[in-house]
Design a protein around this motif. Structure first.
Motif, short mmCIF file in Angstrom:
data_model
loop_
_atom_site.label_atom_id
_atom_site.label_comp_id
_atom_site.label_asym_id
_atom_site.label_seq_id
_atom_site.Cartn_x
_atom_site.Cartn_y
_atom_site.Cartn_z
N CYS A 175 -49.60 44.37 -32.87
CA CYS A 175 -49.46 44.29 -34.33
C CYS A 175 -48.57 45.42 -34.86
CB CYS A 175 -50.82 44.33 -35.01
SG CYS A 175 -51.83 42.85 -34.71
N ILE A 193 -58.58 41.61 -36.03
CA ILE A 193 -57.48 42.55 -35.73
C ILE A 193 -56.14 41.92 -36.07
CG2 ILE A 193 -56.25 43.69 -33.86
CD1 ILE A 193 -58.93 44.23 -32.54
N TRP A 249 -58.63 48.53 -39.05
CA TRP A 249 -58.84 48.17 -37.63
C TRP A 249 -60.08 48.87 -37.05
CZ3 TRP A 249 -52.98 48.76 -36.98
CH2 TRP A 249 -52.38 47.48 -36.97
N ILE A 283 -53.87 45.53 -31.13
CA ILE A 283 -53.45 46.45 -32.19
C ILE A 283 -52.04 46.97 -31.91
CG2 ILE A 283 -53.93 48.72 -33.19
CD1 ILE A 283 -56.90 48.16 -32.85
N GLY A 312 -53.51 43.02 -38.94
CA GLY A 312 -52.11 43.25 -38.59
C GLY A 312 -51.15 42.58 -39.54
#
Length: 571
Positions: free
Chosen positions: A142, A98, A116, A139, A102
């Motif tokens: 990011c 992840i 993702w 997430i 990002g």
């Protein structure tokens, strides 16, 4: 019913499927490799497309860092022994993915945020809600960093909300589906284990049943509705000469309608009759086996119900050759003995009649007539021994009979023997006891009971014979003050050839058949017999018979007898 072959096939198929589906590595390692290699493959395709379509995007440090992190993570994933590490360490891999994705999303030329989806699905499938929240939080971080890098200020944008809602819904859906799949797999696993146990138990029970049937000395064969032999035990295979490996093969023995008779026609053979729907009990045939021996067989066919394969038929075969031969030997012996006894009995009858005609003394004539009557009764018994079994089993001749007079004649006949033994023989019957029966057979009953009582009563003892009438019932009682029997011996007194311990210890000879004969005759007359006895306190035998309601006037009972009895003993 599951046969051993079917059981082996089921287990073999399950084992083959299990081996085909099971990887060479552990399940955890296999799932980690699969998830990470799938993401790495997508990244490789992304790099190639970026080189072709947007080569300027591949020059940024974020692109290089993100690709490098994914490649290094994939290499580490393939090298780490995941089956030896805790579950929570596996979560590091999708979280690192992840973060790497990002970095790739920071470059505005690359729209790779949808990647993702791969780590999100991985986390939702194999981990719990805490891990899902951790992944969604990373997430979010990011996206916030990307917005700050591009827009210069972080904040809740529509892209952030849509992304979190989408990935949250996907995570929830995948987590629920994975939980259901795991529960379903566990259920299937338990059901498979139960099925395997059931198959093993059924196979074990069938093997035990087969061993039990092979141990009995009776042929057993099970037939399908089409007449095929589904199972045949060892005794049946030995009789008919069947191949052990193929019980449905042709038998090497031949069935006949009689000893050295004619072979049975194909449609009259037992198996063909069973297939035709015929059912029979104790069907007699003769079998000539492959060794050249003759066997007398008794066959019975019956339907089987509630079986897994449908309706079937069981054919049971008894080898009664020894019984037939024993019966033939018995009849031959009885015929020879009876034939040889006729000659001396004929002489006894002739001389007793001559003595009765020549003497003038009443006392001598009475004794000669007693000898003559006893000899005639013995001649009748010998004649019955020579009859066929069906004629021997004929019903007794019923006629109006005075049981009291029969008792009086028996007592008179045994009185000389009782005097010699020093035993008081007493008759308490003073009325006519009228029954509807066979006088000859009833005299056998009284003679056997009185003979037994005298044999096992010591000198100075007493034997009492009484016949009474009470409504529709006539009662005969023979009691003595003899040696007696235990309760366990009383329970076995009607068994053929049984003699009590006191009887075997005494010098009195006997075979133990008399009481069985008595019981059989009483049963033929619709009566009952009961025995009471105690060691040292004597024995009491009570016989009840149906009586005629119209007794008539009482007859005089007593006086000298013209009959002498010969009876067997049972005690």
């Amino acid at each position: 019913m599951v046969t051993p072959t079917q059981s082996r096939r089921l287990r073999g198929g399950a084992l083959a499927r299990s081996q085909a589906l099971t990887p060479a590595v552990s399940t955890r390692t296999y799932s980690v490799w699969l998830a990470q290699l799938l993401l790495a493959g997508i990244i490789i395709i992304l790099v190639l497309m970026a080189q072709a379509l947007a080569p300027q995007a591949t020059t940024s440090w974020t692109f290089t860092a993100g690709i490098s992190i994914i490649i290094v993570t994939t290499a580490a994933t393939l090298a780490v022994p995941w089956d030896r590490l805790p579950d929570r360490l596996v979560l590091v891999v999708p979280l690192v993915d992840i973060a790497a994705i990002g970095l790739l999303t920071i470059d505005p030329l690359l729209s790779v945020g949808s990647l993702w989806l791969f780590p999100v699905v991985w986390i939702a499938t194999y981990f719990g809600r805490v891990a899902i929240v951790s992944g969604l939080s990373l997430i979010t971080a990011c996206i916030v960093v990307r917005d700050y890098a591009i827009l210069g200020q972080p904040g809740p944008t529509m892209r952030l909300v849509v992304t979190l809602l989408s990935f949250g819904f996907i995570s929830l859906f995948m987590h629920t589906s994975a939980s259901q799949n795991r529960a379903f797999r566990q259920l299937l696993s338990r059901q498979a284990d139960k099925l395997a146990d059931t198959v093993d138990r059924t196979s074990r029970q069938e093997r035990e049943g087969s061993r039990l049937l092979d141990a009995v000395d009776v042929g057993v064969v099970r037939l399908s509705p089409r007449g095929e032999i589904v199972y045949a035990n060892e005794r049946y295979r030995a009789l008919y000469g069947l191949d052990v490996g193929d019980p449905a093969a042709r038998a090497r023995a031949v069935e006949y309608d009689g000893f050295r008779g004619r072979p049975l026609a194909p449609e009259r053979q037992p198996l063909a009759r069973v297939v035709g729907g015929e059912r029979f009990v104790d069907e007699r045939i003769w079998l000539f086996d492959q060794n050249g021996d003759w066997h007398a067989l008794s066959l019975s066919a019956r339907d089987l119900t509630d079986v897994a394969e449908g309706s079937a038929t069981l054919l049971v075969v008894h080898d009664i050759t020894d019984v037939i031969r024993a019966e033939s030997d018995r009849q031959t012996l009885a015929a020879r003995v009876s034939h040889e006894l006729r000659n001396p009995l004929t002489a006894v009858l002739g001389y007793s009649e001559m003595l009765s005609d020549d003497t003038t003394e009443d006392r001598t004539r009475d004794r000669a007539e007693a000898i003559n009557t006893a000899a005639e009764r013995m001649m009748r018994m010998i004649g019955e021994l020579l009859l066929a079994p069906a004629e021997q089993a004929a019903a007794p001749v019923r006629q109006t009979t005075n049981l009291g007079q029969i008792c009086a004649d028996a007592v008179a006949a045994f009185d000389p023997a009782a005097r010699l033994a020093g035993v008081v023989l007493r008759l308490d019957t003073a009325e006519a006891v009228i029954v509807d029966g066979d006088a000859f057979r009833l005299r056998q009953v009284v003679d056997n009971l009185v003979s037994n009582a005298l044999k096992y009563t010591l000198k100075g003892g007493r034997v009492r014979v009484a016949a009474t009438h009470d409504g529709d019932t006539a009662t005969l009682v023979v009691s003595d003050s003899g040696v007696g029997m235990t309760q366990s011996e009383v329970q076995r007194i009607f068994e053929p050839y049984f003699r009590s311990d006191s009887a075997r210890a005494s010098t009195t000879q006997g075979t133990g058949l008399g009481m069985g004969i008595v019981q059989s005759i009483i049963a033929e007359h619709g009566g009952t017999i009961a025995v009471q006895s105690e060691p040292g306190a004597g024995t009491k035998v009570t016989v009840t018979l149906p009586a005629r309601p119209d007794r008539g006037e009482p007859d005089r009972v007593g006086g000298p007898s013209s009959d002498v009895a010969a009876a067997d003993d049972d005690r």
